[in-house]
Design an enzyme around this catalytic site. Sequence first.
Site, PDB file in Angstrom:
ATOM      1  N   HIS A 189      -6.550 -19.021  15.415  1.00  0.00           N
ATOM      2  CA  HIS A 189      -5.550 -18.265  14.651  1.00  0.00           C
ATOM      3  C   HIS A 189      -4.827 -17.293  15.568  1.00  0.00           C
ATOM      4  CE1 HIS A 189      -7.636 -19.717  11.021  1.00  0.00           C
ATOM      5  NE2 HIS A 189      -6.499 -19.456  10.402  1.00  0.00           N
ATOM      6  N   LYS A 206      -5.094 -11.748  13.373  1.00  0.00           N
ATOM      7  CA  LYS A 206      -6.108 -12.022  12.331  1.00  0.00           C
ATOM      8  C   LYS A 206      -7.310 -11.101  12.530  1.00  0.00           C
ATOM      9  CE  LYS A 206      -8.498 -15.696   9.864  1.00  0.00           C
ATOM     10  NZ  LYS A 206      -8.132 -15.110   8.559  1.00  0.00           N
ATOM     11  N   ARG A 258       0.826  -1.214   0.000  1.00  0.00           N
ATOM     12  CA  ARG A 258       0.000   0.000   0.000  1.00  0.00           C
ATOM     13  C   ARG A 258       0.861   1.265   0.000  1.00  0.00           C
ATOM     14  NH1 ARG A 258       0.572   1.457   5.181  1.00  0.00           N
ATOM     15  NH2 ARG A 258       0.985  -0.309   6.544  1.00  0.00           N
TER      16      ARG A 258
HETATM   17  P1  NAD Z   1      -0.729  -9.043   7.037  1.00  0.00           P
HETATM   18  O1  NAD Z   1      -1.522  -8.018   7.767  1.00  0.00           O
HETATM   19  O2  NAD Z   1       0.539  -9.543   7.648  1.00  0.00           O
HETATM   20  O3  NAD Z   1      -0.358  -8.506   5.574  1.00  0.00           O
HETATM   21  C1  NAD Z   1      -1.279  -7.799   4.762  1.00  0.00           C
HETATM   22  C2  NAD Z   1      -0.497  -7.040   3.736  1.00  0.00           C
HETATM   23  O4  NAD Z   1      -1.425  -6.365   2.888  1.00  0.00           O
HETATM   24  C3  NAD Z   1       0.437  -5.984   4.335  1.00  0.00           C
HETATM   25  O5  NAD Z   1       1.647  -5.985   3.634  1.00  0.00           O
HETATM   26  C4  NAD Z   1      -0.339  -4.694   4.113  1.00  0.00           C
HETATM   27  O6  NAD Z   1       0.504  -3.556   4.022  1.00  0.00           O
HETATM   28  C5  NAD Z   1      -1.029  -5.000   2.780  1.00  0.00           C
HETATM   29  N1  NAD Z   1      -2.198  -4.148   2.566  1.00  0.00           N
HETATM   30  C6  NAD Z   1      -3.185  -3.854   3.451  1.00  0.00           C
HETATM   31  N2  NAD Z   1      -4.050  -2.981   2.896  1.00  0.00           N
HETATM   32  C7  NAD Z   1      -3.591  -2.735   1.647  1.00  0.00           C
HETATM   33  C8  NAD Z   1      -4.057  -1.911   0.593  1.00  0.00           C
HETATM   34  N3  NAD Z   1      -5.165  -1.174   0.717  1.00  0.00           N
HETATM   35  N4  NAD Z   1      -3.349  -1.921  -0.571  1.00  0.00           N
HETATM   36  C9  NAD Z   1      -2.238  -2.676  -0.713  1.00  0.00           C
HETATM   37  N5  NAD Z   1      -1.732  -3.460   0.268  1.00  0.00           N
HETATM   38  C10 NAD Z   1      -2.421  -3.488   1.437  1.00  0.00           C
HETATM   39  O7  NAD Z   1      -1.734 -10.255   6.748  1.00  0.00           O
HETATM   40  P2  NAD Z   1      -1.366 -11.769   6.363  1.00  0.00           P
HETATM   41  O8  NAD Z   1      -1.345 -12.593   7.583  1.00  0.00           O
HETATM   42  O9  NAD Z   1      -0.219 -11.779   5.418  1.00  0.00           O
HETATM   43  O10 NAD Z   1      -2.708 -12.177   5.603  1.00  0.00           O
HETATM   44  C11 NAD Z   1      -3.146 -11.469   4.445  1.00  0.00           C
HETATM   45  C12 NAD Z   1      -4.471 -12.054   3.977  1.00  0.00           C
HETATM   46  O11 NAD Z   1      -4.272 -13.409   3.544  1.00  0.00           O
HETATM   47  C13 NAD Z   1      -5.545 -12.121   5.071  1.00  0.00           C
HETATM   48  O12 NAD Z   1      -6.803 -11.882   4.459  1.00  0.00           O
HETATM   49  C14 NAD Z   1      -5.470 -13.567   5.553  1.00  0.00           C
HETATM   50  O13 NAD Z   1      -6.674 -14.023   6.126  1.00  0.00           O
HETATM   51  C15 NAD Z   1      -5.190 -14.260   4.241  1.00  0.00           C
HETATM   52  N6  NAD Z   1      -4.574 -15.581   4.345  1.00  0.00           N
HETATM   53  C16 NAD Z   1      -4.975 -16.497   3.439  1.00  0.00           C
HETATM   54  C17 NAD Z   1      -4.380 -17.730   3.386  1.00  0.00           C
HETATM   55  C18 NAD Z   1      -4.775 -18.692   2.294  1.00  0.00           C
HETATM   56  O14 NAD Z   1      -4.221 -19.812   2.232  1.00  0.00           O
HETATM   57  N7  NAD Z   1      -5.677 -18.314   1.383  1.00  0.00           N
HETATM   58  C19 NAD Z   1      -3.371 -18.058   4.298  1.00  0.00           C
HETATM   59  C20 NAD Z   1      -2.961 -17.090   5.227  1.00  0.00           C
HETATM   60  C21 NAD Z   1      -3.569 -15.837   5.231  1.00  0.00           C
END
Ligand code: NAD
Length: 269
Positions: free
Chosen positions: A157, A161, A38
């Site tokens: 979790h 989260k 972001r």
């Molecule tokens: P996190 O908070 O560590 O990372 C989120 C990232 O997104 C950060 O780098 C943040 O700066 C960025 N971000 C936030 N808002 C933004 C915006 N408006 N524009 C651009 N970038 C933006 O979270 P995480 O633990 O890495 O998880 C991220 C997502 O993935 C969550 O929704 C989580 O539930 C999901 N997740 C999914 C799986 C899967 O297997 N599908 C596994 C783990 C996590």
Amino acid sequence: MANPLKIVIAGCSGRMGHALLEAVFADADLVLHGALDRAGNPQLGRDAGEQFGIVSGVKLSDDVNAALKNVDVLVDFTRPEASMAYLAACQQHGVKMIIGTTGFSAEQKLAIELAAKQTAIVFAPNMSVGVTLLINLVQAAAKVLHSGYDIEILEAHHRHKVDAPSGTALRLGEAAASALGRNLDECAVYGREGVTGERDPSTIGFATVRGGDVVGDHTVLFAGTGERVELTHKASSRATFALGALRAAKFLSSKAHGLFDMQDVLNLR
Ligand code: NAD
């Protein structure tokens, strides 16, 4: 694979972004072409490989349009509002997408479905191979334990989260509900408090735990008379989700459009 797949990762400074970068750098079939986060993120401008002692030549950026030029797949693990913006940009640039973000509204899910008519998308709340298999096991169990067994879904979790229940818990609930011909929207019970009355056997209950650094635990419980069946998955590292997401990216190389999930990627339909 003849030419390495050109990958852009969104959410690079997040927990999943870190695991994805590490997995891409370790895979000779993939090459990192863009690293997004972001606007205003203090990490912007740094080399995406810096934290691993690698000079990748790709700097963390918030310039989506520049990052999406001449690439194959964007891998998004961010927040729903960010995913929606990346989705629009991917459509505009003809870039395929892996959406791992969770917590979407019904309206946002519909937007993903519509976009998939033009762009190939893998959308799954849990990209681990084990959880993908668990979904199939839950469907098989629900078909056998269809009456006399109460279904409860428990998930835990880490403390950071932001959505609950987890997207995976909901997906497991949908798997059980669809195997039983029920609609999860109508039969889900999210937490209980006070005098709730006896349990309605047609419901599927959810319980959420948040704390510490738990990567992700899910149990689907079928509680009957005189016995319980518990199907459990425990993730011990985010690498499992990252590796699944990159496997999904490779799966998309032969797809022009369409909405897929990890069941498709692993050929488990
Ligand atoms: P996190 O908070 O560590 O990372 C989120 C990232 O997104 C950060 O780098 C943040 O700066 C960025 N971000 C936030 N808002 C933004 C915006 N408006 N524009 C651009 N970038 C933006 O979270 P995480 O633990 O890495 O998880 C991220 C997502 O993935 C969550 O929704 C989580 O539930 C999901 N997740 C999914 C799986 C899967 O297997 N599908 C596994 C783990 C996590």
